[in-house]
Design a protein around this motif. Structure first.
Motif, PDB file in Angstrom:
ATOM      1  N   SER A 142      25.442  43.581  35.869  1.00  0.00           N
ATOM      2  CA  SER A 142      25.871  44.495  36.915  1.00  0.00           C
ATOM      3  C   SER A 142      27.152  44.011  37.571  1.00  0.00           C
ATOM      4  CB  SER A 142      24.783  44.618  37.985  1.00  0.00           C
ATOM      5  OG  SER A 142      25.204  45.441  39.056  1.00  0.00           O
ATOM      6  N   THR A 143      27.873  44.948  38.151  1.00  0.00           N
ATOM      7  CA  THR A 143      28.943  44.597  39.088  1.00  0.00           C
ATOM      8  C   THR A 143      28.295  44.154  40.399  1.00  0.00           C
ATOM      9  OG1 THR A 143      30.434  46.233  38.135  1.00  0.00           O
ATOM     10  CG2 THR A 143      30.949  45.460  40.353  1.00  0.00           C
ATOM     11  N   ILE A 144      28.796  43.074  40.977  1.00  0.00           N
ATOM     12  CA  ILE A 144      28.312  42.645  42.285  1.00  0.00           C
ATOM     13  C   ILE A 144      29.499  42.478  43.233  1.00  0.00           C
ATOM     14  CG2 ILE A 144      26.265  41.493  41.374  1.00  0.00           C
ATOM     15  CD1 ILE A 144      27.738  38.809  41.907  1.00  0.00           C
ATOM     16  N   GLY A 145      29.225  42.620  44.503  1.00  0.00           N
ATOM     17  CA  GLY A 145      30.239  42.400  45.523  1.00  0.00           C
ATOM     18  C   GLY A 145      29.955  41.120  46.281  1.00  0.00           C
ATOM     19  N   ASN A 146      30.917  40.219  46.256  1.00  0.00           N
ATOM     20  CA  ASN A 146      30.813  38.952  46.987  1.00  0.00           C
ATOM     21  C   ASN A 146      32.188  38.303  46.926  1.00  0.00           C
ATOM     22  OD1 ASN A 146      30.234  36.501  48.135  1.00  0.00           O
ATOM     23  ND2 ASN A 146      28.540  35.981  46.762  1.00  0.00           N
ATOM     24  N   ASP A 147      32.960  38.404  48.024  1.00  0.00           N
ATOM     25  CA  ASP A 147      34.360  37.956  48.007  1.00  0.00           C
ATOM     26  C   ASP A 147      35.116  38.648  46.878  1.00  0.00           C
ATOM     27  OD1 ASP A 147      33.983  36.238  50.173  1.00  0.00           O
ATOM     28  OD2 ASP A 147      33.316  34.608  48.857  1.00  0.00           O
ATOM     29  N   GLY A 148      35.030  39.963  46.851  1.00  0.00           N
ATOM     30  CA  GLY A 148      35.598  40.750  45.769  1.00  0.00           C
ATOM     31  C   GLY A 148      34.519  41.127  44.776  1.00  0.00           C
ATOM     32  N   PHE A 149      34.894  41.908  43.763  1.00  0.00           N
ATOM     33  CA  PHE A 149      33.927  42.343  42.763  1.00  0.00           C
ATOM     34  C   PHE A 149      33.933  41.405  41.561  1.00  0.00           C
ATOM     35  CE2 PHE A 149      34.845  46.558  44.802  1.00  0.00           C
ATOM     36  CZ  PHE A 149      33.584  46.705  45.365  1.00  0.00           C
ATOM     37  N   CYS A 151      31.671  40.695  37.591  1.00  0.00           N
ATOM     38  CA  CYS A 151      30.652  41.074  36.610  1.00  0.00           C
ATOM     39  C   CYS A 151      29.632  39.944  36.568  1.00  0.00           C
ATOM     40  CB  CYS A 151      31.287  41.281  35.242  1.00  0.00           C
ATOM     41  SG  CYS A 151      30.115  41.821  33.974  1.00  0.00           S
ATOM     42  N   ALA A 152      28.382  40.274  36.848  1.00  0.00           N
ATOM     43  CA  ALA A 152      27.345  39.244  36.954  1.00  0.00           C
ATOM     44  C   ALA A 152      26.275  39.433  35.891  1.00  0.00           C
ATOM     45  CB  ALA A 152      26.707  39.276  38.333  1.00  0.00           C
ATOM     46  N   ILE A 164      30.258  36.191  35.202  1.00  0.00           N
ATOM     47  CA  ILE A 164      30.809  36.025  33.856  1.00  0.00           C
ATOM     48  C   ILE A 164      32.238  36.534  33.732  1.00  0.00           C
ATOM     49  CG2 ILE A 164      28.563  36.042  32.720  1.00  0.00           C
ATOM     50  CD1 ILE A 164      28.983  38.971  32.084  1.00  0.00           C
ATOM     51  N   ALA A 165      32.696  37.338  34.705  1.00  0.00           N
ATOM     52  CA  ALA A 165      34.068  37.845  34.657  1.00  0.00           C
ATOM     53  C   ALA A 165      34.437  38.412  36.027  1.00  0.00           C
ATOM     54  CB  ALA A 165      34.206  38.934  33.591  1.00  0.00           C
ATOM     55  N   PRO A 166      35.720  38.388  36.372  1.00  0.00           N
ATOM     56  CA  PRO A 166      36.142  39.042  37.607  1.00  0.00           C
ATOM     57  C   PRO A 166      36.135  40.565  37.449  1.00  0.00           C
ATOM     58  CG  PRO A 166      38.040  38.189  36.449  1.00  0.00           C
ATOM     59  CD  PRO A 166      36.846  37.736  35.669  1.00  0.00           C
ATOM     60  N   LYS A 167      36.074  41.259  38.583  1.00  0.00           N
ATOM     61  CA  LYS A 167      36.158  42.723  38.670  1.00  0.00           C
ATOM     62  C   LYS A 167      34.904  43.394  38.104  1.00  0.00           C
ATOM     63  CE  LYS A 167      41.167  42.584  38.903  1.00  0.00           C
ATOM     64  NZ  LYS A 167      42.454  43.072  38.385  1.00  0.00           N
ATOM     65  N   ASN A 186      36.551  46.171  33.675  1.00  0.00           N
ATOM     66  CA  ASN A 186      37.807  46.630  34.255  1.00  0.00           C
ATOM     67  C   ASN A 186      38.709  47.261  33.190  1.00  0.00           C
ATOM     68  OD1 ASN A 186      39.468  46.959  36.553  1.00  0.00           O
ATOM     69  ND2 ASN A 186      40.738  45.233  35.899  1.00  0.00           N
ATOM     70  N   SER A 187      38.112  48.126  32.349  1.00  0.00           N
ATOM     71  CA  SER A 187      38.788  48.871  31.271  1.00  0.00           C
ATOM     72  C   SER A 187      39.125  48.021  30.059  1.00  0.00           C
ATOM     73  CB  SER A 187      40.061  49.558  31.788  1.00  0.00           C
ATOM     74  OG  SER A 187      39.732  50.485  32.804  1.00  0.00           O
ATOM     75  N   ASN A 188      38.693  46.766  30.025  1.00  0.00           N
ATOM     76  CA  ASN A 188      38.849  45.915  28.842  1.00  0.00           C
ATOM     77  C   ASN A 188      37.484  45.723  28.189  1.00  0.00           C
ATOM     78  OD1 ASN A 188      41.694  45.270  29.242  1.00  0.00           O
ATOM     79  ND2 ASN A 188      41.003  44.078  31.002  1.00  0.00           N
ATOM     80  N   THR A 189      37.400  46.011  26.887  1.00  0.00           N
ATOM     81  CA  THR A 189      36.120  45.879  26.191  1.00  0.00           C
ATOM     82  C   THR A 189      35.900  44.438  25.757  1.00  0.00           C
ATOM     83  OG1 THR A 189      36.497  48.110  25.335  1.00  0.00           O
ATOM     84  CG2 THR A 189      34.679  46.881  24.389  1.00  0.00           C
ATOM     85  N   ALA A 190      34.671  43.967  25.927  1.00  0.00           N
ATOM     86  CA  ALA A 190      34.341  42.581  25.590  1.00  0.00           C
ATOM     87  C   ALA A 190      32.943  42.512  25.000  1.00  0.00           C
ATOM     88  CB  ALA A 190      34.439  41.696  26.827  1.00  0.00           C
ATOM     89  N   LEU A 191      32.672  41.440  24.277  1.00  0.00           N
ATOM     90  CA  LEU A 191      31.360  41.167  23.714  1.00  0.00           C
ATOM     91  C   LEU A 191      30.690  40.068  24.528  1.00  0.00           C
ATOM     92  CD1 LEU A 191      32.439  41.037  19.952  1.00  0.00           C
ATOM     93  CD2 LEU A 191      31.225  42.910  21.074  1.00  0.00           C
ATOM     94  N   LEU A 192      29.527  40.387  25.103  1.00  0.00           N
ATOM     95  CA  LEU A 192      28.763  39.407  25.860  1.00  0.00           C
ATOM     96  C   LEU A 192      27.573  38.975  25.022  1.00  0.00           C
ATOM     97  CD1 LEU A 192      27.957  37.820  28.418  1.00  0.00           C
ATOM     98  CD2 LEU A 192      26.803  39.891  29.216  1.00  0.00           C
ATOM     99  N   ASP A 193      27.568  37.698  24.625  1.00  0.00           N
ATOM    100  CA  ASP A 193      26.479  37.136  23.838  1.00  0.00           C
ATOM    101  C   ASP A 193      25.429  36.584  24.798  1.00  0.00           C
ATOM    102  OD1 ASP A 193      24.776  35.658  22.171  1.00  0.00           O
ATOM    103  OD2 ASP A 193      26.398  35.174  20.789  1.00  0.00           O
ATOM    104  N   LEU A 194      24.224  37.169  24.790  1.00  0.00           N
ATOM    105  CA  LEU A 194      23.190  36.749  25.730  1.00  0.00           C
ATOM    106  C   LEU A 194      22.570  35.407  25.376  1.00  0.00           C
ATOM    107  CD1 LEU A 194      21.329  40.126  26.379  1.00  0.00           C
ATOM    108  CD2 LEU A 194      23.172  39.083  27.677  1.00  0.00           C
TER     109      LEU A 194
END
Length: 395
Positions: A142-149, A151-152, A164-167, A186-194
């Motif tokens: 999820s996106t979280i808010g804490n001193d900015g947004f 990706c958590a 795991i990433a800013p914004k 943030n409009s950039n596609t990425a692969l997150l390996d769990l």
């Protein structure tokens, strides 16, 4: 005499211990019927007396949920009888929400994480850009808010949060083995390996031109293909054989791309699976409630219509914007055609329900055979409706 009195007392105690749970069940049943009748009276009054609703619907019905003062924590690999929904709630007057889950009928509420445990407040950004639970039940992205947004990634098993990433971020699709998430960060596609929490951007793995040529991936797992809408007409796109508005890749690895119009025009940005992966819908629009349902094995074939975006049971049950949508079956004895169930936490709490349905491992193999009609408030029968109307007219 004393022995007889003692025996009588013990016997009465045993009978009482048996009777108490039964009496509790009776009280709960009475309370349920009373609450049901109160809602039915309001519904009939709105349709027949006030004339601001019709039997063709949709008509609204509240599902009242109770959040315990200290609810149990969610266990990531537990077996459940029903699909589960994500929601966040807070006591009225408090500033921040905690994250919870519940059965789709509003029962068995568990806390997933407090705001502090999650690392920030969960930020809703719309019906697609929402918190998402991993298919195995262990992680929330999820996106979280804490001193900015940011990706958590929250690990329910370890109760640990990772930035795991800013914004902002949201899930576009999942790999066939469900261990890798395709994330829009943030409009950039990425692969997150769990498995190791590594994040690899497409631009780093496949090159900037690959990333610029594509937009919004949708993976058809049965066919082992990934589909993307054509975005930028660059040298990479010019090198792909074929012609069309979509790029088709063999999976895994995004191999052997070719251009063609693989999905229908309304699905040019791909689709979204519902509770299962046998069917999907496309092209969400605000204030729209009816969507074509497509067959995953034959993805241009419309197999029905859904009253709601996220399909639970084709043509009958769906989820949209935190509400459960249902359509009357032909076999049901009711004049009400459509019902929209909303969740209400009472006067003490406020809540936001997300369009995220988690199916535990024990349900996955037979999810299409589970009829949630057995668990949700029933459509009123014609007799119930008519008797309620008579009570209103002659009270």
């Amino acid at each position: 005499m004393k022995k007889k009195l003692l025996a009588y007392s013990l016997g009465a105690l045993c009978v009482g211990s048996i009777a108490l749970p039964a009496w509790k069940m009776i009280k709960e049943k009475i309370a349920y019927h009373k609450a049901y009748q109160e809602q039915l009276t309001s519904l009939v009054k709105a349709i027949e007396i006030e004339r601001w609703k019709t039997k063709d619907g949709p008509v609204y019905w509240d599902i009242n949920i109770e959040i315990a003062e200290e609810p149990e924590y969610e266990k990531w690999d537990e077996s459940y009888a029903l699909p589960r929904l994500l929601f966040k709630a807070r006591k009225k007057g408090e500033r921040f929400f905690n994250l919870y889950s519940m059965n789709i009928d509003g029962t068995d509420i568990r806390i997933i994480a407090t705001l502090e445990e999650f690392g920030g407040y969960v930020s809703p950004f719309g019906i697609v850009k929402k918190p998402t639970r991993s298919p195995d039940g262990r992680f929330i992205i999820s996106t979280i808010g804490n001193d900015g947004f940011h990706c958590a990634l929250y690990d329910i098993k370890e109760r640990v949060s990772y930035k795991i990433a800013p914004k902002s971020c949201f899930i576009e699709s999942w790999s066939a083995d469900e261990k890798i998430a395709l994330i829009n960060n943030n409009s950039n596609t990425a692969l997150l390996d769990l498995t190791d929490r590594s994040l690899k951007y497409f631009s780093d793995v496949y090159g900037y031109q690959f990333d610029d040529a594509t937009e919004k991936f949708f993976i058809l797992k049965d066919k082992n293909i990934a589909i993307s809408k054509v975005y930028k007409n660059n040298d990479y796109l010019q090198s792909i054989p074929g012609d069309g508005d979509q790029i088709i890749y063999e999976m895994p690895g995004f191999k052997n791309p070719k251009r063609q119009n693989y999905l229908t025009e309304e699905c040019v940005f791909g689709g979204f699976y519902g509770i299962g992966e046998n069917y999907f819908t496309c092209n969400f629009e605000p204030n729209q409630s009816t969507y074509n349902i497509y067959d995953s094995k034959n993805p241009t074939k419309v197999i029905g219509e859904s009253f709601g975006f996220w399909v639970i049971e084709p043509g009958v049950w769906a989820l949209q914007e935190g509400n459960i949508y249902r359509v009357k079956r032909d076999s049901e004895d009711s004049d009400i055609k459509k019902m929209l169930y909303t969740y209400d936490a009472g006067k003490e709490y406020e809540l936001i329900v997300y369009d995220d349905l988690y199916v535990s491992k024990n349900l996955k193999n037979n999810i299409d055979s589970i009829d949630i009609t057995d668990y949700m408030p029933k459509l009123p029968t014609k007799k119930q409706y008519e008797e309620t109307l008579l009570d209103l007219l002659y009270q």
